[in-house]
Design an enzyme around this catalytic site. Structure first.
Site, PDB file in Angstrom:
ATOM      1  N   GLU A   1      44.239  40.357  30.163  1.00  0.00           N
ATOM      2  CA  GLU A   1      44.309  40.364  31.632  1.00  0.00           C
ATOM      3  C   GLU A   1      45.649  40.884  32.149  1.00  0.00           C
ATOM      4  OE1 GLU A   1      42.875  36.797  33.631  1.00  0.00           O
ATOM      5  OE2 GLU A   1      44.114  37.268  35.378  1.00  0.00           O
TER       6      GLU A   1
ATOM      7  N   LYS B   1      42.613  27.363  35.512  1.00  0.00           N
ATOM      8  CA  LYS B   1      42.387  28.654  34.839  1.00  0.00           C
ATOM      9  C   LYS B   1      43.710  29.425  34.798  1.00  0.00           C
ATOM     10  CE  LYS B   1      41.118  33.116  34.349  1.00  0.00           C
ATOM     11  NZ  LYS B   1      41.967  34.301  34.482  1.00  0.00           N
TER      12      LYS B   1
ATOM     13  N   ASP C   1      43.238  27.219  17.675  1.00  0.00           N
ATOM     14  CA  ASP C   1      41.871  27.092  18.187  1.00  0.00           C
ATOM     15  C   ASP C   1      41.920  26.885  19.710  1.00  0.00           C
ATOM     16  OD1 ASP C   1      39.353  26.260  18.909  1.00  0.00           O
ATOM     17  OD2 ASP C   1      39.090  24.915  17.195  1.00  0.00           O
TER      18      ASP C   1
ATOM     19  N   HIS D   1      48.544  41.404  41.441  1.00  0.00           N
ATOM     20  CA  HIS D   1      47.471  41.525  40.477  1.00  0.00           C
ATOM     21  C   HIS D   1      46.842  42.905  40.519  1.00  0.00           C
ATOM     22  CE1 HIS D   1      43.868  39.605  38.479  1.00  0.00           C
ATOM     23  NE2 HIS D   1      44.902  39.162  37.797  1.00  0.00           N
TER      24      HIS D   1
HETATM   25  C1  MEV Z   1      43.750  34.624  37.899  1.00  0.00           C
HETATM   26  O1  MEV Z   1      43.574  34.959  36.550  1.00  0.00           O
HETATM   27  C2  MEV Z   1      44.433  33.277  38.028  1.00  0.00           C
HETATM   28  C3  MEV Z   1      44.604  32.749  39.458  1.00  0.00           C
HETATM   29  O2  MEV Z   1      43.350  32.708  40.107  1.00  0.00           O
HETATM   30  C4  MEV Z   1      45.183  31.348  39.326  1.00  0.00           C
HETATM   31  C5  MEV Z   1      45.253  30.574  40.597  1.00  0.00           C
HETATM   32  O3  MEV Z   1      44.442  30.822  41.521  1.00  0.00           O
HETATM   33  O4  MEV Z   1      46.098  29.659  40.668  1.00  0.00           O
HETATM   34  C6  MEV Z   1      45.508  33.618  40.250  1.00  0.00           C
END
Ligand code: MEV
Length: 445
Positions: free
Chosen positions: A91, A268, A284, A381
């Site tokens: 990513e 995430k 793992d 991003h």
């Molecule tokens: C994207 O991989 C991760 C985010 O969505 C985490 C978040 O929203 O805190 C940017």
């Protein structure tokens, strides 16, 4: 202390401008830091030729390797020790965001970590017990003997290294049909191994003695990934944070604490920092993922595993969840890349590796919520994502900078960008060049 300071200074200097260097120079810098040697550089330069015979030792039906990009998160100083942190991940922007946020913390604060508790958990299930009170009395009376026998017969290697089985607990679970399920928890310190194999051996070993003694039926034995008996904690303290920004970060944290929909995305983002290290070190990641998520839900509602709060003048962040890892056993010492990754970080124990992961997860989280509460995620991003779109649309070497620049313009005008923009820009560019109208499939092809 003086030596550490000197070392941290050296890392800071060698990471300065790191992202602007080409790959060869980055590796040269890592060699200068002493985290890579010439043979590591040769390994990193070898493309597509990892030993397939080695892969056959790991899994079945091998046809080859799946490659992920491997990068280095820069600027991390954790417990006053500087690290070059290998991350294997596909990513865009994860490593850039981690390194940038770590630099901010290195300049304005600190990262500290600790491990609370040492034992992992193994479970023995007895789906339906006839007499729970009698069962638990017998097992409880035998507890010390079971522990001693396991340490003698199964876990002697762990005992030699300072670990071994330390406790046995009994849980009573009400079944929906009115009956009682009994679950025995075995708690063992597995030292620098993740411990799945040894724990599974230990719980399976107890099956027959338990059945013989209690006349109840054992139905299954397996370790648990919800290791709430061994928690990894990371703490970030930041000074001089603009009060408005600190407040927004605190609000973002509250959102993730109170709302499971936000908590899932927040976590995430935390795992964006953790999983790539797990992959790079041959650990793992599925086990850690399930443990972190289960722990996040342990209050009965799924919540964030990080918290950010203002404390006086400071902004303070906390990560708390189980991250049970190994630096021996599994593929950690067999896979050449995993071995090299551990060496790069000069990791001395499994706990240290878990703590590095927790720290990177927390820092990654800060980077994400700082962006989300200020410029938004698109800027950081998607700008980097443009590179992928450009390549995905099929731009050739000479076309890449032109397409990228045009996509950046579209992004700043519309705050949106997609593959179809990249295809259109490329079509336009090629149309201008040779006046021929390429079809979409030709552009992509
Ligand atoms: C994207 O991989 C991760 C985010 O969505 C985490 C978040 O929203 O805190 C940017």
């Amino acid at each position: 202390m003086g030596m550490e300071k000197n070392m941290n200074q050296q890392y800071a200097e060698l990471f300065s401008g790191f992202s602007k260097l080409d790959r060869k120079d980055r590796m040269a810098r890592l060699k200068q830091l002493g985290v890579l040697e010439e043979e590591d550089i040769q390994l990193l330069n070898r493309r597509g030729s990892l030993d397939v015979e080695l892969a056959e030792k790991f899994i079945e039906n091998v046809i080859g390797y799946f490659y992920l990009p491997m990068g280095v998160a820069a600027n991390f100083v954790i417990n006053n020790k500087a690290y070059a942190i290998p991350m294997a991940v596909e990513e865009t922007s994860i490593i850039a965001a981690a390194s940038k946020t770590a630099k901010w913390i290195r300049e304005k604060g600190e990262i500290t970590t600790r491990t609370i508790g040492q034992e992992i958990i193994g479970q023995i299930q007895l789906a339906k017990v006839n007499d729970f009170e009698n069962f638990s009395r017998i097992v409880f009376n035998e507890k010390q003997n079971f522990i001693e026998e396991l340490n003698r017969e199964v876990c002697h290697g762990l005992v030699r290294r300072g670990g071994g089985v330390r406790d046995l607990q009994i849980r009573k679970i009400q079944r929906p049909d009115g009956g009682i399920m009994a679950v025995i928890h075995l708690l063992a310190c597995t030292c620098d191994a993740m411990g799945a194999n040894i724990m599974n051996q230990a719980v399976e070993y107890l099956k027959i003695p338990i059945e013989k003694l209690t006349h109840e039926k054992v139905t299954m034995c397996i370790l648990s990934n919800l290791v709430d008996s061994k928690i990894t904690e990371a703490r970030v303290e930041l000074n001089d944070v603009e009060p408005e920004m600190a407040e927004k970060i605190e609000e973002a944290s509250l959102f993730a604490e109170l709302d499971p929909y936000r908590a899932a995305t927040n976590n995430k983002g935390v795992l964006n920092g953790i999983d790539p290290i797990l992959i790079a070190t041959g650990n793992d990641w599925r086990a850690v993922e399930s443990g972190v998520h289960a722990y996040a839900a342990s209050s009965g509602q799924y919540r964030s595993v990080t918290k950010w709060k203002r404390e006086g003048e400071k902004l303070v962040g906390l990560f708390e969840a189980p991250i049970v890892l190994g630096v021996v056993g599994g593929v950690t010492r067999l896979h050449p890349m995993a071995k090299m990754s551990l060496k790069m970080m000069n990791i001395n124990s499994a706990d240290e590796l878990s703590e590095v992961c927790a720290a990177v997860g927390l820092v990654q989280n800060l980077g994400a919520i700082k962006a989300l509460t200020s410029v938004g995620i698109i800027e950081g991003h998607m700008k980097l994502h443009i590179k992928n779109l450009t390549l995905g649309a099929g731009a050739e070497e000479k076309e890449i900078p032109i397409v990228q620049k045009r996509l950046e313009e579209i992004l700043s005008l519309t705050s949106r960008i997609s593959m179809s923009n990249a295809i259109d820009v490329l079509k336009e560019l090629r149309g201008q060049k040779n006046k021929s109208n390429l079809k979409e499939s030709e552009v992509l092809g």
